[in-house]
Structures are given as C-alpha cells and as structure tokens.
Enzyme design. Structure first.
Site, PDB file in Angstrom:
ATOM      1  N   GLU A  91       0.751  -1.341   0.230  1.00 18.42           N
ATOM      2  CA  GLU A  91       0.028   0.098   0.078  1.00 18.42           C
ATOM      3  C   GLU A  91       0.931   1.318   0.052  1.00 18.42           C
ATOM      4  OE1 GLU A  91      -3.263   0.146  -0.264  1.00 18.42           O
ATOM      5  OE2 GLU A  91      -3.748  -2.157   0.136  1.00 18.42           O
ATOM      6  N   ASP A 100     -18.642 -10.422  -8.709  1.00 23.34           N
ATOM      7  CA  ASP A 100     -18.507  -9.529  -7.458  1.00 23.34           C
ATOM      8  C   ASP A 100     -17.936  -8.059  -7.831  1.00 23.34           C
ATOM      9  OD1 ASP A 100     -18.900  -8.885  -4.553  1.00 23.34           O
ATOM     10  OD2 ASP A 100     -16.630  -9.218  -4.680  1.00 23.34           O
TER      11      ASP A 100
END
Length: 302
Positions: free
Chosen positions: A224, A249
């Site tokens: 991240e 999804d």
C-alpha cells in the site's frame, strides 16, 4: 566490377546499405545475393527476439519507454551478430535465389523448371522486392502484428475471457478494460492471491474483505502507498469459488458503489476508465491509472 559489400555490423534498413545492395543487385552480383540473404536472416532473428521479449511480462519498477528503446537497439545488434555467425537461413535463401540470378544472366524471364526457387514460388523480381521490404519494414516494427499477441496475454484472455464478457454485459464496461485491471492486479495471473494452504482465492481484482463482506477470506501481504511511499502490510481479501464469481462481485462493486459512478460513466474511454478508478480510491498506487492504461492499450487493444 562491384565493390565489396559489408553489412555485417549494420542493418540494411540503413539507407546507404540499401543503396549499395540495390546497385549490386542490378549487376546480378552474387555478393548482393549473399548480403541480402544475411540481412533477411538478421531480420528473422530480430523478430524472434522481439517475440520472446513480448512473451515476458514487463511491468517492473525500471521498465519505461526509454528502457524498451535501448532493449530494441540491443536486440537489433544481437540479431545482426547472430546472423553474421549464421543459423542456416541465409544459406537456404542464397541457394534458392541464386537460380533467379542465373536466369537473369541468361536473359530469361522465368526460372529453371524444377529448380528450388520455382518450387518455393520465387520470381525474378524477388531480390529487389526483398530489398524494398527491408527498407520500408524496419525490424522493430516487422514483428508487431495484431495476431501475434504474447503467449501470456493469449493464455490470460482464454482463461478469463468468458467471465469478463459476462461482467461486461452487466456493467457496460468493455471486457478488455476489466481484463487489463485483472492483469495489473494479478501480474497476468502470476501473483494471484492464495490462502496459507495454497488454495486459490480467484480474486484477480485484489478486492479486500471490507464493506460488510460475509464470504470466505484469505490473508496475504500486500503493498500500500502512504503519502506516495510503498508500505508492506497484511490484509484480508475476498475469496471466491471461481473466476466467474470474482468478475460478478467486481461488477456488483462498481455498479452498486456510488464511489465508482464516474468509472461507469466513462466506461467506453480507456484513459477515463483508468483515471476514474484511481480517483475513486480503488488503489493507492499513484501510478495505477498510467499502468492500467498502458496494459489495455499495448497488450489488449491490438
């Protein structure tokens, strides 16, 4: 008498070398025939090297247009060196085209019946045609054909194409856009998220197990970016029973979450789609949109 032709260190795409070969070809020079055959051998080897490069995923930290340019220059020189040592193709071309030269010397328009050149379909203009092809089709471009996608791209599309088409019908987003994002998130399937026991999560979009997710979960390390600085941390990600479930999804996430309204609105534009995802916070990588745009345009839009 024709001056000796030396193209051992340069591609015949160079205008001066082309001129030398053309001049010698007009005089039916055996040297021109040999030099042309060697240039074709170098061209062929360059196409092989280019195909090998394209078959290798190149999304590393140091990959750029500049590095690709220098790699292409290196491959050109390498293919010329390999051709100068010979791999056999030039010898075959020389033997077959030599019958064309012999026919021209005898003042004949056709080829000798039963000759290798006739069997291969050569005409008396093949030598000059060959020179023209080399001039207008440089090695770096010759291998770039729409039907010659790298093997890893074709395999990825074959594996996920049907699921992407289904999701495309549900969202209006082109299938290749979603395939591009799946390729970026999973490294063309090489970095798919797996459980501790090696079980595949089929989560090729890197969707985290947040937002009230009640399904299966896998934990894995991920990168991240915090204020533009990469950090490694362990996160929970959604797990599915198939790639089809993963795409369904993903389609629900983009169509039901207000954050991605701009993404759906720009579903037909590659740059708008990629930038919309980044602005909506889909990923923290500051270069996410640029990477996604490059993958879709360079690998999936040819």
């Amino acid at each position: 008498m024709v001056n000796r032709i030396d193209t051992s260190n340069n591609f015949a795409a160079d205008i001066k070398d082309i001129g030398k070969l053309r001049q010698a070809a007009k005089q039916n020079s055996p040297e021109a025939l040999t030099a042309t055959a060697k240039q074709f051998e170098a061209l062929f080897m360059n196409m092989v090297l280019k195909s090998m490069r394209e078959a290798t995923p190149q999304e590393g930290l140091f990959d750029s247009q500049q590095s690709k340019m220098y790699t292409s220059m290196f491959d050109q020189q390498l293919s010329q060196t390999m051709a100068s040592r010979g791999v056999g193709l030039a010898d075959v071309l020389t033997r077959q085209l030599s019958t064309v030269v012999d026919a021209q010397k005898d003042g004949k328009d056709g080829l000798k019946p039963g000759s290798p050149a006739e069997a291969a379909g050569f005409s008396r203009q093949d030598l000059n045609t060959a020179l023209g092809v080399m001039q207008i089709a440089p090695p770096a471009e010759a291998a770039r054909t729409s039907s010659n996608k790298p093997a890893h791209v074709r395999a990825f599309q074959d594996k996920l194409g049907a699921a992407a088409e289904d999701a495309s019908r549900a969202t209006g987003i082109p299938a290749k856009f979603m395939l591009g994002q799946a390729a970026l998130e999973s490294g063309w399937g090489r970095r798919e998220i797996k459980g501790a026991d090696g079980t595949n999560s089929f989560n090729v979009f890197g969707i985290k197990a947040t937002g009230g997710w009640t399904g299966k979960v896998v934990e894995t390390a991920t990168t991240e970016y915090v204020n533009g600085v990469p950090r490694t941390r362990v996160e929970k990600f959604r797990a599915y029973d198939s790639y089809a479930d993963a795409f369904k999804d993903y389609a629900r996430l983009l169509t039901n979450n207000p954050r991605y309204e701009a993404v759906i609105a720009n579903a037909k534009d590659i740059t708008g789609f990629a930038q919309g995802l980044q602005k909506a916070g889909y990923a923290t990588d500051p270069h996410y949109a640029a990477k996604l745009t490059r993958i879709i345009k360079q690998s999936l839009s040819v």
